[in-house]
Design a protein around this motif. Sequence first.
Motif, PDB file in Angstrom:
ATOM      1  N   CYS A   1       0.850  -1.190   0.000  1.00 26.19           N
ATOM      2  CA  CYS A   1       0.000   0.000   0.000  1.00 26.19           C
ATOM      3  C   CYS A   1       0.882   1.235   0.000  1.00 26.19           C
ATOM      4  O   CYS A   1       1.763   1.382   0.853  1.00 26.19           O
ATOM      5  CB  CYS A   1      -0.920   0.008   1.218  1.00 26.19           C
TER       6      CYS A   1
ATOM      7  N   ASP B   1      -6.987  10.875   0.504  1.00 24.79           N
ATOM      8  CA  ASP B   1      -7.998  10.836  -0.546  1.00 24.79           C
ATOM      9  C   ASP B   1      -8.011   9.473  -1.243  1.00 24.79           C
ATOM     10  O   ASP B   1      -9.023   8.786  -1.280  1.00 24.79           O
ATOM     11  CB  ASP B   1      -7.717  11.951  -1.556  1.00 24.79           C
ATOM     12  N   ASN B   2      -6.848   9.064  -1.785  1.00 27.76           N
ATOM     13  CA  ASN B   2      -6.719   7.768  -2.450  1.00 27.76           C
ATOM     14  C   ASN B   2      -5.423   7.084  -2.027  1.00 27.76           C
ATOM     15  O   ASN B   2      -4.390   7.747  -1.862  1.00 27.76           O
ATOM     16  CB  ASN B   2      -6.719   7.934  -3.979  1.00 27.76           C
TER      17      ASN B   2
ATOM     18  N   ALA C   1      -0.661   8.355  -5.055  1.00 22.08           N
ATOM     19  CA  ALA C   1      -1.606   8.457  -3.941  1.00 22.08           C
ATOM     20  C   ALA C   1      -1.992   9.924  -3.835  1.00 22.08           C
ATOM     21  O   ALA C   1      -1.195  10.813  -4.178  1.00 22.08           O
ATOM     22  CB  ALA C   1      -0.975   7.966  -2.648  1.00 22.08           C
ATOM     23  N   THR C   2      -3.190  10.204  -3.375  1.00 21.17           N
ATOM     24  CA  THR C   2      -3.638  11.597  -3.307  1.00 21.17           C
ATOM     25  C   THR C   2      -4.119  11.962  -1.906  1.00 21.17           C
ATOM     26  O   THR C   2      -4.599  11.121  -1.160  1.00 21.17           O
ATOM     27  CB  THR C   2      -4.776  11.876  -4.322  1.00 21.17           C
TER      28      THR C   2
ATOM     29  N   GLN D   1      -6.153   2.145  -7.382  1.00 21.08           N
ATOM     30  CA  GLN D   1      -6.341   3.086  -6.283  1.00 21.08           C
ATOM     31  C   GLN D   1      -7.587   2.713  -5.484  1.00 21.08           C
ATOM     32  O   GLN D   1      -8.588   2.271  -6.038  1.00 21.08           O
ATOM     33  CB  GLN D   1      -6.480   4.514  -6.803  1.00 21.08           C
ATOM     34  N   LEU D   2      -7.503   2.909  -4.174  1.00 24.78           N
ATOM     35  CA  LEU D   2      -8.646   2.712  -3.286  1.00 24.78           C
ATOM     36  C   LEU D   2      -8.971   4.035  -2.624  1.00 24.78           C
ATOM     37  O   LEU D   2      -8.097   4.686  -2.040  1.00 24.78           O
ATOM     38  CB  LEU D   2      -8.325   1.655  -2.222  1.00 24.78           C
ATOM     39  N   SER D   3     -10.224   4.424  -2.705  1.00 23.29           N
ATOM     40  CA  SER D   3     -10.659   5.681  -2.110  1.00 23.29           C
ATOM     41  C   SER D   3     -10.702   5.575  -0.594  1.00 23.29           C
ATOM     42  O   SER D   3     -11.066   4.530  -0.039  1.00 23.29           O
ATOM     43  CB  SER D   3     -12.036   6.044  -2.652  1.00 23.29           C
ATOM     44  N   ALA D   4     -10.339   6.646   0.072  1.00 18.56           N
ATOM     45  CA  ALA D   4     -10.410   6.670   1.534  1.00 18.56           C
ATOM     46  C   ALA D   4     -11.832   6.416   2.015  1.00 18.56           C
ATOM     47  O   ALA D   4     -12.043   5.812   3.074  1.00 18.56           O
ATOM     48  CB  ALA D   4      -9.896   8.006   2.057  1.00 18.56           C
ATOM     49  N   THR D   5     -12.816   6.863   1.249  1.00 16.28           N
ATOM     50  CA  THR D   5     -14.214   6.673   1.650  1.00 16.28           C
ATOM     51  C   THR D   5     -14.596   5.188   1.665  1.00 16.28           C
ATOM     52  O   THR D   5     -15.514   4.795   2.376  1.00 16.28           O
ATOM     53  CB  THR D   5     -15.166   7.432   0.715  1.00 16.28           C
TER      54      THR D   5
ATOM     55  N   SER E   1       0.951   5.327   0.366  1.00 12.68           N
ATOM     56  CA  SER E   1       0.142   6.449   0.839  1.00 12.68           C
ATOM     57  C   SER E   1       1.036   7.422   1.603  1.00 12.68           C
ATOM     58  O   SER E   1       2.246   7.185   1.762  1.00 12.68           O
ATOM     59  CB  SER E   1      -0.990   5.961   1.745  1.00 12.68           C
TER      60      SER E   1
ATOM     61  N   SER F   1      -7.404  18.294  -4.198  1.00 10.66           N
ATOM     62  CA  SER F   1      -6.598  17.080  -4.191  1.00 10.66           C
ATOM     63  C   SER F   1      -5.205  17.322  -4.756  1.00 10.66           C
ATOM     64  O   SER F   1      -5.033  18.078  -5.721  1.00 10.66           O
ATOM     65  CB  SER F   1      -7.284  15.975  -5.014  1.00 10.66           C
TER      66      SER F   1
END
Length: 392
Positions: free
Chosen positions: A265, A317-318, A338-339, A366-370, A267, A346
């Motif tokens: 991962c 974010d991502n 990563a964002t 990418q995986l969104s934080a949400t 980030s 962003s």
Amino acid sequence: MKSFFWLTFSGILVLTSCSRSGSHSDYLLPDDPANVTETLSFDLDQVARIFAALPLEIPQLQEVYDAVSSSSDNGYDEEYTMNRLLTSPGSGIGEPQSKASAYTRPLRDLLSEYLHSQSATKAGIMDAEAFLRELEESDLQIYWPYSEDWDKESMPVITFDPGYGSEYNYGYKLSYDRLGKLVVDSVYVDESVAMKSPVWVINNNRDAENTPVPIFTPEVRFAGASPAGREDTKAMNRILKLKSFTMLRNYDSWFQGGSEFFVKCGSVNGFSASTEAELKLYSPSVTDFMIVVKRKYLNVKRDYDTIILTNFTNQLDNLAFLISEDDGGTQTSWKCSATVKIKSKSYGFDVDIPYKENDDIVWRGQLSATFFQSEDIVLGRFGDVEVEFALE
């Protein structure tokens, strides 16, 4: 019936005669001596034949069983490396101490005696000590799938990884006849055979230098959980964890063992910048850990409590996320990003996530934080694995 066979190890020519017999004795035909070279190297078939020539008894099987059980307990596959066999009998990967004193006649003694006897018989053809040294330094091992089902008395079939993803091969079945003599038969073997009776596979070890994450214990899981409710902690910095992992298919031939997954991962851990100037103070990091899944755990959820990020803030974010299954090769990398967010705007960080060129890429993106914030425990399907995450 007396059988004679040659074992050629690219520089090692072994002649042996014994009283063992078998219904398929043609597998003992000699290799072509013209294949001999001056450089020691190991052919998996011929190493399997060396082990099939040893006078194995239950104590040696118990030693191998102890070692593969130890490796398994330490998060690795059911494997006994030649290095451990020769330097620390009965100990598995990740185990610090030798159990040599527990074995009156460890397997290494049988191997050494056999090789030295052949060297004395055929002087100048084989240097037994050189062979043992190179074997100790090699990445070869005994892999014993489904070893936990061993009845503590059945003799093994000894085979080897034929390569090319094959699912079946021939092997050397050991058994005792009515006179107490050890008999060697040539048989075909596949995974269904290994599920029903002991099979030792001579193959290569790729994961001993890595440390797998452990299966969770309740004490660890609950000690790491926050006592506060979700509503009280959702605005705070939290720990992102991988909570479970499920393999939906085996990625390798059974001769090569289970699957070694690397979860990575990328980030910006602990990001809390409030201005673009502060943005320059941060750089991304890559979390990287290994999960080993034995073949028996296909489609079985395995619980973990492994930290991915120690400081998951609301400004993330991502995240860049990659799962690969180890197949070796030259190291390369996935160039991704990563964002993060500053005042709803962003910003991207470039990330290089390493993997090996022969690896199976199970999933990357990418995986969104949400995604992680949507539930207490969130489940995602990533290629042919399922992963549960939690923010605590």
